[in-house]
Design a protein around this motif. Structure first.
Motif, mmCIF file in Angstrom:
data_model
loop_
_atom_site.group_PDB
_atom_site.id
_atom_site.type_symbol
_atom_site.label_atom_id
_atom_site.label_comp_id
_atom_site.label_asym_id
_atom_site.label_seq_id
_atom_site.Cartn_x
_atom_site.Cartn_y
_atom_site.Cartn_z
ATOM 1 N N UNK A 71 40.815 34.085 38.701
ATOM 2 C CA UNK A 71 39.694 34.434 37.838
ATOM 3 C C UNK A 71 39.432 35.921 37.875
ATOM 4 N N UNK A 72 39.214 36.507 36.714
ATOM 5 C CA UNK A 72 38.944 37.935 36.627
ATOM 6 C C UNK A 72 37.456 38.174 36.835
ATOM 7 N N UNK A 73 37.108 38.985 37.826
ATOM 8 C CA UNK A 73 35.717 39.327 38.092
ATOM 9 C C UNK A 73 35.306 40.568 37.313
ATOM 10 N N UNK A 74 36.220 41.519 37.169
ATOM 11 C CA UNK A 74 35.905 42.734 36.419
ATOM 12 C C UNK A 74 37.111 43.646 36.289
ATOM 13 N N UNK A 75 37.103 44.446 35.218
ATOM 14 C CA UNK A 75 38.112 45.478 34.987
ATOM 15 C C UNK A 75 37.374 46.719 34.519
#
Length: 220
Positions: A71-75
């Motif tokens: 899961x991507x939390x932030x970029x």
């Protein structure tokens, strides 16, 4: 340009390799990886990658999103701190020019913590903290600009009503009311406890070096 990518992934052999391969296939070159936490079979990791300037991140996010359990939390954009050991390099700069110690610290912290800017703030005269004032800001910040209430005065992270993420590191010496090293970023996840701890360690090391020289942390 550099991007910081924070992901949750299964804490088992092969997971990191899958993420790294996917980043490479999307066109990103991994330059650093940091494990932030491990708990209940899951890990939270930060990847710093080089990415073509001006390119969208859709294919990068799509690729990561296709990995089961990731899961991507932030970029968000980041900058590369100078030197192989940036924290030590900053302390060395403080020792070389102690009269500007607090300013050097504020200018260096944004790159170290992947933040937009940092500043030195006076927390206010009373317990409400509503009259907190930003007395110095690195590039990207505005001295005298509106800042959130800084109390309670302890190393911590919090999210402002406008979505800005903040981390604070109180400085025990300095002006009569004390100073707080305030770090801010937007479009990014909250500062992780490991980042807050790193900030507190930097402040503590800076105070040790500067107090040993007999010169207070000064804002000018």
């Amino acid at each position: 340009m550099l991007l910081r990518i924070r992901v949750r992934l299964p804490d088992r052999p092969g997971s990191l390799a899958k993420v790294a391969r996917t980043l490479g296939a999307a066109g990103a070159d991994v330059v650093q990886m940091t494990v932030l936490e491990r708990d209940n079979g899951r890990a939270l990791d930060d990847f710093t990658v080089t990415w073509p300037a001006g390119a969208g991140i859709d294919r990068l996010c799509d690729g990561l999103g296709s990995i089961p359990g990731v899961g991507i939390v932030g970029v968000w954009p980041t900058a590369e701190p100078q030197g192989a050991f940036p924290d030590a390099a900053v302390i060395g700069q403080l020792a070389a020019d102690p009269r500007r110690g607090a300013l050097i610290l504020a200018d260096a912290v944004p790159a170290i913590l992947s933040a937009d800017w940092a500043g030195l703030a006076e927390p206010g005269a009373d317990e409400s903290g509503e009259d907190a004032a930003l007395v110095y800001a690195s590039a990207g910040g505005v001295p005298g600009g509106r800042i959130p209430v800084l109390r309670p005065l302890r190393p911590r992270s919090f999210t402002a009503p406008d979505g800005t993420q903040y981390a604070t590191g109180p400085i025990s010496s300095g002006t009569e009311r004390g100073l707080v090293l305030l770090v801010a970023r937007t479009g990014a996840p909250p500062f992780h406890q490991t980042e807050v701890s790193r900030l507190a360690q930097l402040v503590g090391a800076a105070e040790t070096v500067l107090s040993g020289s007999g010169i207070r942390l000064a804002t000018g």
